[in-house]
Design a protein around this motif. Structure first.
Motif, mmCIF file in Angstrom:
data_model
loop_
_atom_site.group_PDB
_atom_site.id
_atom_site.type_symbol
_atom_site.label_atom_id
_atom_site.label_comp_id
_atom_site.label_asym_id
_atom_site.label_seq_id
_atom_site.Cartn_x
_atom_site.Cartn_y
_atom_site.Cartn_z
ATOM 1 N N MET A 208 -30.719 -35.840 4.216
ATOM 2 C CA MET A 208 -29.772 -36.661 3.494
ATOM 3 C C MET A 208 -29.431 -37.931 4.280
ATOM 4 S SD MET A 208 -28.417 -36.181 0.596
ATOM 5 C CE MET A 208 -27.071 -36.281 -0.427
ATOM 6 N N ARG A 209 -29.365 -37.800 5.641
ATOM 7 C CA ARG A 209 -29.029 -38.968 6.462
ATOM 8 C C ARG A 209 -30.135 -40.019 6.398
ATOM 9 N NH1 ARG A 209 -26.331 -37.266 12.058
ATOM 10 N NH2 ARG A 209 -24.437 -38.274 11.390
ATOM 11 N N VAL A 210 -31.391 -39.572 6.391
ATOM 12 C CA VAL A 210 -32.513 -40.495 6.305
ATOM 13 C C VAL A 210 -32.476 -41.234 4.973
ATOM 14 C CG1 VAL A 210 -35.039 -40.649 6.272
ATOM 15 C CG2 VAL A 210 -33.915 -39.073 7.848
ATOM 16 N N TYR A 211 -32.150 -40.536 3.919
ATOM 17 C CA TYR A 211 -32.054 -41.131 2.592
ATOM 18 C C TYR A 211 -30.976 -42.224 2.574
ATOM 19 C CZ TYR A 211 -31.077 -41.616 -2.374
ATOM 20 O OH TYR A 211 -30.861 -42.122 -3.618
ATOM 21 N N LYS A 212 -29.806 -41.958 3.183
ATOM 22 C CA LYS A 212 -28.717 -42.942 3.220
ATOM 23 C C LYS A 212 -29.116 -44.159 4.043
ATOM 24 C CE LYS A 212 -24.774 -39.909 2.492
ATOM 25 N NZ LYS A 212 -23.542 -39.371 3.043
ATOM 26 N N LYS A 213 -29.814 -43.927 5.192
ATOM 27 C CA LYS A 213 -30.256 -45.048 6.018
ATOM 28 C C LYS A 213 -31.281 -45.884 5.270
ATOM 29 C CE LYS A 213 -29.430 -43.065 10.570
ATOM 30 N NZ LYS A 213 -30.042 -42.655 11.840
ATOM 31 N N SER A 214 -32.177 -45.246 4.567
ATOM 32 C CA SER A 214 -33.189 -45.975 3.795
ATOM 33 C C SER A 214 -32.532 -46.782 2.679
ATOM 34 C CB SER A 214 -34.197 -45.000 3.191
ATOM 35 O OG SER A 214 -34.912 -44.343 4.190
ATOM 36 N N LEU A 215 -31.565 -46.190 2.011
ATOM 37 C CA LEU A 215 -30.853 -46.882 0.933
ATOM 38 C C LEU A 215 -30.086 -48.084 1.470
ATOM 39 C CD1 LEU A 215 -30.145 -46.971 -2.063
ATOM 40 C CD2 LEU A 215 -28.201 -45.477 -1.570
ATOM 41 N N VAL A 216 -29.393 -47.895 2.603
ATOM 42 C CA VAL A 216 -28.649 -49.010 3.222
ATOM 43 C C VAL A 216 -29.620 -50.093 3.654
ATOM 44 C CG1 VAL A 216 -27.245 -49.661 5.215
ATOM 45 C CG2 VAL A 216 -26.659 -47.623 3.901
ATOM 46 N N GLY A 217 -30.730 -49.720 4.258
ATOM 47 C CA GLY A 217 -31.746 -50.701 4.673
ATOM 48 C C GLY A 217 -32.294 -51.469 3.488
ATOM 49 N N PHE A 218 -32.574 -50.770 2.403
ATOM 50 C CA PHE A 218 -33.084 -51.407 1.194
ATOM 51 C C PHE A 218 -32.062 -52.390 0.617
ATOM 52 C CE2 PHE A 218 -33.481 -51.468 -3.453
ATOM 53 C CZ PHE A 218 -34.737 -52.064 -3.563
ATOM 54 N N LEU A 219 -30.789 -51.993 0.572
ATOM 55 C CA LEU A 219 -29.738 -52.875 0.047
ATOM 56 C C LEU A 219 -29.556 -54.106 0.923
ATOM 57 C CD1 LEU A 219 -27.090 -50.276 -1.198
ATOM 58 C CD2 LEU A 219 -28.628 -51.698 -2.568
ATOM 59 N N VAL A 220 -29.633 -53.935 2.245
ATOM 60 C CA VAL A 220 -29.526 -55.074 3.158
ATOM 61 C C VAL A 220 -30.699 -56.022 2.933
ATOM 62 C CG1 VAL A 220 -29.644 -55.757 5.580
ATOM 63 C CG2 VAL A 220 -28.134 -53.897 4.899
ATOM 64 N N LEU A 221 -31.911 -55.488 2.819
ATOM 65 C CA LEU A 221 -33.091 -56.308 2.564
ATOM 66 C C LEU A 221 -32.973 -57.037 1.224
ATOM 67 C CD1 LEU A 221 -35.906 -57.164 3.499
ATOM 68 C CD2 LEU A 221 -36.800 -55.195 2.243
ATOM 69 N N LEU A 222 -32.494 -56.369 0.213
ATOM 70 C CA LEU A 222 -32.292 -56.980 -1.096
ATOM 71 C C LEU A 222 -31.265 -58.117 -1.013
ATOM 72 C CD1 LEU A 222 -33.043 -56.823 -4.115
ATOM 73 C CD2 LEU A 222 -31.086 -55.290 -4.398
ATOM 74 N N PHE A 223 -30.169 -57.881 -0.296
ATOM 75 C CA PHE A 223 -29.146 -58.909 -0.116
ATOM 76 C C PHE A 223 -29.727 -60.126 0.598
ATOM 77 C CE2 PHE A 223 -25.881 -60.891 2.545
ATOM 78 C CZ PHE A 223 -25.007 -61.319 1.562
ATOM 79 N N ILE A 224 -30.517 -59.902 1.645
ATOM 80 C CA ILE A 224 -31.117 -61.017 2.391
ATOM 81 C C ILE A 224 -32.058 -61.816 1.489
ATOM 82 C CG2 ILE A 224 -32.731 -61.557 4.269
ATOM 83 C CD1 ILE A 224 -31.408 -59.282 5.872
#
Length: 131
Positions: free
Chosen positions: A1-17
């Motif tokens: 579950m932690r890996v999933y949250k980190k991947s989601l946060v990383g994806f959202l940060v990349l999308l924002f950038i």
């Protein structure tokens, strides 16, 4: 579950950038690149009440000069920054200094400097005479 949250946060940060980068690509050039205005429309002069100059950008940079009893037609071209040059039988490579923000330009005719103000964004060409 932690890996999933980190991947989601990383994806959202990349999308924002990416979205922010696209925004900057559209906005920054408007502030960095200074566009020099091109003469367009109809201009008159207070010192010369029966004189107007018309610049028609869409008609191959055609220029018209109207005075009380004189009509002249020629072309104009963009120089550097705020300079334009007009060519006709009356004006041979005459320099015009354009102030695009104030919608005015100055020209030297017969040794005197005249200030022309834009009265219309459209080139109004009037060939009618009062007979």
């Amino acid at each position: 579950m932690r890996v999933y949250k980190k991947s989601l946060v990383g994806f959202l940060v990349l999308l924002f950038i990416c979205v922010f980068g696209l925004f900057l690509v559209r906005i920054i050039p408007m502030y960095i690149v200074k566009e020099s205005p091109i003469l367009q429309g109809t201009y008159t002069c207070d010192k010369l009440p029966f004189t107007s100059m018309v610049f028609d950008l869409n008609n191959d940079y055609t220029f018209y000069y109207y005075n009380f009893d004189e009509i002249d037609k020629g072309t104009y071209s963009k120089g550097t920054d705020n300079e334009h040059f007009i060519n006709s039988s009356k004006f041979q490579n005459t320099k015009i200094l354009n102030n695009g923000k104030k919608l005015t330009f100055t020209i030297i005719m017969d040794g005197e400097t005249y200030l022309f103000k834009q009265i219309d964004r459209l080139p109004i060409i009037n060939f009618e005479t009062d007979d």
